[in-house]
Design a protein around this motif. Structure first.
Motif, PDB file in Angstrom:
ATOM      1  N   LEU A  14       0.832  -1.194   0.000  1.00  0.00           N
ATOM      2  CA  LEU A  14       0.000   0.000   0.000  1.00  0.00           C
ATOM      3  C   LEU A  14       0.869   1.248   0.000  1.00  0.00           C
ATOM      4  O   LEU A  14       0.569   2.253  -0.636  1.00  0.00           O
ATOM      5  CB  LEU A  14      -0.893  -0.017   1.250  1.00  0.00           C
ATOM      6  CG  LEU A  14      -2.157   0.844   1.227  1.00  0.00           C
ATOM      7  CD1 LEU A  14      -3.080   0.397   0.110  1.00  0.00           C
ATOM      8  CD2 LEU A  14      -2.876   0.770   2.568  1.00  0.00           C
ATOM      9  N   LEU A  20      -2.918   4.825  -4.914  1.00  0.00           N
ATOM     10  CA  LEU A  20      -3.573   5.183  -3.654  1.00  0.00           C
ATOM     11  C   LEU A  20      -4.312   6.523  -3.692  1.00  0.00           C
ATOM     12  O   LEU A  20      -5.487   6.574  -3.349  1.00  0.00           O
ATOM     13  CB  LEU A  20      -2.546   5.156  -2.511  1.00  0.00           C
ATOM     14  CG  LEU A  20      -3.120   5.453  -1.124  1.00  0.00           C
ATOM     15  CD1 LEU A  20      -4.196   4.450  -0.754  1.00  0.00           C
ATOM     16  CD2 LEU A  20      -2.019   5.442  -0.062  1.00  0.00           C
ATOM     17  N   PRO A  21      -3.653   7.628  -4.134  1.00  0.00           N
ATOM     18  CA  PRO A  21      -4.403   8.891  -4.153  1.00  0.00           C
ATOM     19  C   PRO A  21      -5.662   8.812  -5.004  1.00  0.00           C
ATOM     20  O   PRO A  21      -6.682   9.404  -4.647  1.00  0.00           O
ATOM     21  CB  PRO A  21      -3.403   9.904  -4.715  1.00  0.00           C
ATOM     22  CG  PRO A  21      -2.284   9.117  -5.257  1.00  0.00           C
ATOM     23  CD  PRO A  21      -2.257   7.825  -4.513  1.00  0.00           C
ATOM     24  N   TYR A  22      -5.581   8.065  -6.111  1.00  0.00           N
ATOM     25  CA  TYR A  22      -6.758   7.968  -6.978  1.00  0.00           C
ATOM     26  C   TYR A  22      -7.877   7.197  -6.284  1.00  0.00           C
ATOM     27  O   TYR A  22      -9.052   7.526  -6.394  1.00  0.00           O
ATOM     28  CB  TYR A  22      -6.394   7.312  -8.312  1.00  0.00           C
ATOM     29  CG  TYR A  22      -5.407   8.143  -9.084  1.00  0.00           C
ATOM     30  CD1 TYR A  22      -5.827   9.273  -9.776  1.00  0.00           C
ATOM     31  CD2 TYR A  22      -4.048   7.840  -9.081  1.00  0.00           C
ATOM     32  CE1 TYR A  22      -4.922  10.066 -10.458  1.00  0.00           C
ATOM     33  CE2 TYR A  22      -3.136   8.628  -9.757  1.00  0.00           C
ATOM     34  CZ  TYR A  22      -3.574   9.733 -10.438  1.00  0.00           C
ATOM     35  OH  TYR A  22      -2.692  10.529 -11.093  1.00  0.00           O
ATOM     36  N   LEU A  24      -8.355   7.184  -3.157  1.00  0.00           N
ATOM     37  CA  LEU A  24      -8.900   8.044  -2.102  1.00  0.00           C
ATOM     38  C   LEU A  24      -9.875   9.093  -2.637  1.00  0.00           C
ATOM     39  O   LEU A  24     -10.826   9.465  -1.955  1.00  0.00           O
ATOM     40  CB  LEU A  24      -7.767   8.741  -1.338  1.00  0.00           C
ATOM     41  CG  LEU A  24      -6.879   7.837  -0.479  1.00  0.00           C
ATOM     42  CD1 LEU A  24      -5.718   8.628   0.104  1.00  0.00           C
ATOM     43  CD2 LEU A  24      -7.680   7.178   0.631  1.00  0.00           C
TER      44      LEU A  24
END
Lengths: 296, 280
Positions: A14, A20-22, A24
């Motif tokens: 992770l 990850l930002p996408y 979120l």
């Protein structure tokens, strides 16, 4: 940092995962797409698409409605009167709080109190003041300026109602503009205004030639939002004027809630959208920073 | 003697601007506070006083008669609780969906971040008015018209951009180095967030949450178009206004306004952390 022979646990994967930002932001984008962008498209479809054909009939109904001209002119008047007065008032408040005086914290606390008050509540507050047997008449009579109750909210006097709505809106929404101005003022170094003072600039000269130019980005943001919000004036109109005055937003509401005609209601709200973006756009464009100044 | 007099005059002239600033500040404070005082006075006067003229300007004979009249008005207590439920649902939905996005905008430099930020800001430029009418049509089709869920969905659409921008600004105020340190010391990304970033951001997030509550509590246009029987408090007040007696209006005004003023008093300290980035 060495990653030698570390087992690729979920947490570790992770940590390095580029998506990850996408992941979120996905829920937000999906929600706004479904409940913001799509309804917006639907609104235009409602306004232009009736019984399976493309048409401008809802706009024609809107234009020929008895209330249309009154609603349009009253809305434009409100914007034209509220926004400039509010600008001066908010600038004054922000300058006071930003000045090096004792008690500025207290003044800030007082000035931002109305920040979260709704226009409906504000309308009811000002009604208690302006109503015939209200507080303004009480005070005026006590100090002997009038000897019988004056009817401030006379439904036949258009100017009276305009002033009442303007006062209520100024009272409620100036805090919003002040907060934006104050955030902008705090980004201006005190040295600038002090230097101007040393060179003999008076108060108004300092405001006009030092503070206002540096505050321009904040002014743009504040005017943009205030113009858009002023075009939406709704509950305050009903609270103060009853049915004596209408705006584009109260008309949109009545066509939907009382005439059950979503098409004309959507036409009204499309007009609000177009006008508010147009006016806000013009103001932001007028206040644009010329290219030669951007090279600083 | 003459020199002393001159010096005195100079002193006055120097102090005059400051006195003027105080004068303007006090006048503006009066302008903000007087209406708040007056509506509170009106809401706590007894039922008969409301029609009295001239009005009492000092708090004599306080009574809860007017407030009770408002709460006993058919449907008002139900509307009050419905407003609380809608605001709580809006809060849960918009923070649940929006906080991760705010965190992403604050922490990661990813392609499209600026586009996301800009489109979220841009949603504020579109009037609420235009959103409500199609939603009313869609919700009838979905069978959630006249329900708290429907109003909460609409309110979340309004509150979500605000949540994303304010939480982004709150998380931006928590140094990324702290999380990185936790991760070098063996925390996973998730536990670094939960045990380091979240506790530090909590006051700011709470301020944002409280503000969302008020956004929903205040909203009347969408609420009154999306409901008919199950009105929220502002929608119920609005639909009862026509022909309503004065004491209903005064107590209604006070009831709608009191939470908003309290909230500002509570979250005052966090307003600028929240707004700092939004307005620039």
């Amino acid at each position: 940092m060495s990653t030698v022979a570390q087992p690729a646990t979920l947490g570790r994967r992770l940590r390095r995962w580029e998506g990850l930002p996408y992941a979120l932001i996905l829920p937000t984008v999906a929600y706004l797409g479904l409940f913001f962008a799509w309804p917006m498209v639907q609104a235009f479809e409602l306004a232009f698409h009736v019984d399976g054909t493309w048409t401008v009939a809802p706009f024609r109904t809107m234009y020929h409605d008895v209330n249309f001209h009154q609603a349009l002119t009253f809305t434009l008047l409100l914007v034209a009167v509220i926004v400039p007065i509010q600008f001066v008032l908010a600038l004054g408040m922000a300058l006071i709080v930003n000045a090096k005086i004792r008690g500025r914290g207290l003044f800030l606390a007082i000035f931002i109190l109305p920040l979260a008050i709704s226009d409906l509540a504000a309308g009811l507050v000002w009604q208690s003041i302006l109503t015939e047997r209200g507080y303004l008449n009480t005070v005026l009579e006590k100090i002997g300026l009038i000897d019988q109750e004056y009817i401030w909210l006379d439904p036949t006097k258009s100017n009276h109602l305009l002033v009442a709505v303007v006062v209520s809106e100024l009272w409620r929404s100036t805090a919003f503009v002040m907060v934006i101005f104050l955030a902008g003022l705090q980004g201006i170094p005190h040295e600038y205004t002090e230097a101007a003072e040393v060179f003999g600039a008076g108060f108004f000269q300092r405001v006009r030639q030092v503070i206002l130019p540096l505050l321009k980005p904040s002014i743009q943001v504040a005017l943009l939002f205030r113009i858009i919000f002023a075009f939406e004036a709704f509950a305050v109109i009903i609270a103060i004027t009853g049915r004596a005055k209408t705006t584009l937003a109260t008309e949109a509401w009545r066509w939907q809630a009382e005439s059950f005609d979503s098409h004309v209601a959507a036409a009204y709200s499309s007009l609000i959208l177009i006008l508010s973006l147009l006016f806000a756009g013009v103001v932001v464009w007028l206040l644009r920073t010329p290219r030669e100044q951007m090279l600083r | 003697m003459r020199g002393w007099g001159l010096r005195f005059l100079h002193g006055v002239a120097r102090r005059l601007p400051k006195a003027l600033v105080y004068f303007v500040a006090i006048v503006l404070s009066f302008w903000v506070l007087a209406p708040l005082y007056v509506i509170t006075l009106a809401a706590f006067s007894s039922g008969d006083d409301v029609y009295d003229y001239p009005k009492q300007l000092l708090p004599k004979d306080l009574s809860t008669g007017t407030i009770r009249f408002f709460l006993d008005f058919p449907g008002m207590t139900d509307a009050f609780w419905r407003s609380v439920i809608v605001a709580a649902l809006t809060l849960a939905l918009s923070l649940g969906i929006g906080t991760p996005a705010g965190y992403a905008l604050a922490r990661f430099a990813f392609r499209g971040a600026d586009t996301v930020r800009l489109s979220v800001v841009a949603t504020r430029a579109f009037p609420i008015v235009i959103l409500s009418i199609p939603l009313a049509v869609i919700f009838i089709r979905w069978g959630i018209d006249d329900s708290v869920q429907g109003v909460a969905i609409a309110h979340t659409a309004l509150a979500l951009p605000f949540v994303v921008l304010t939480t982004a600004s709150v998380f931006a105020g928590v140094p990324a180095e702290l999380e990185e340190a936790a991760m070098t010391l063996g925390c996973s990304r998730a536990s670094a967030f939960a045990r380091v970033a979240l506790p530090l951001a909590l006051p700011g997030l709470a301020a944002s949450a409280i503000f969302v509550f008020i956004i929903s509590w205040n909203e009347v246009f969408a609420a009154s178009l999306l409901t008919l029987q199950n009105r929220t408090l502002p929608a119920a007040v609005l639909s009862t206004l026509e022909g309503a007696p004065l004491n209903f209006r005064f107590a209604g005004g006070f009831f709608l306004l009191a939470p908003s003023v309290l909230v500002i008093l509570i979250i005052r300290r966090y307003l600028f952390t929240m707004w700092g980035r939004v307005v620039r």
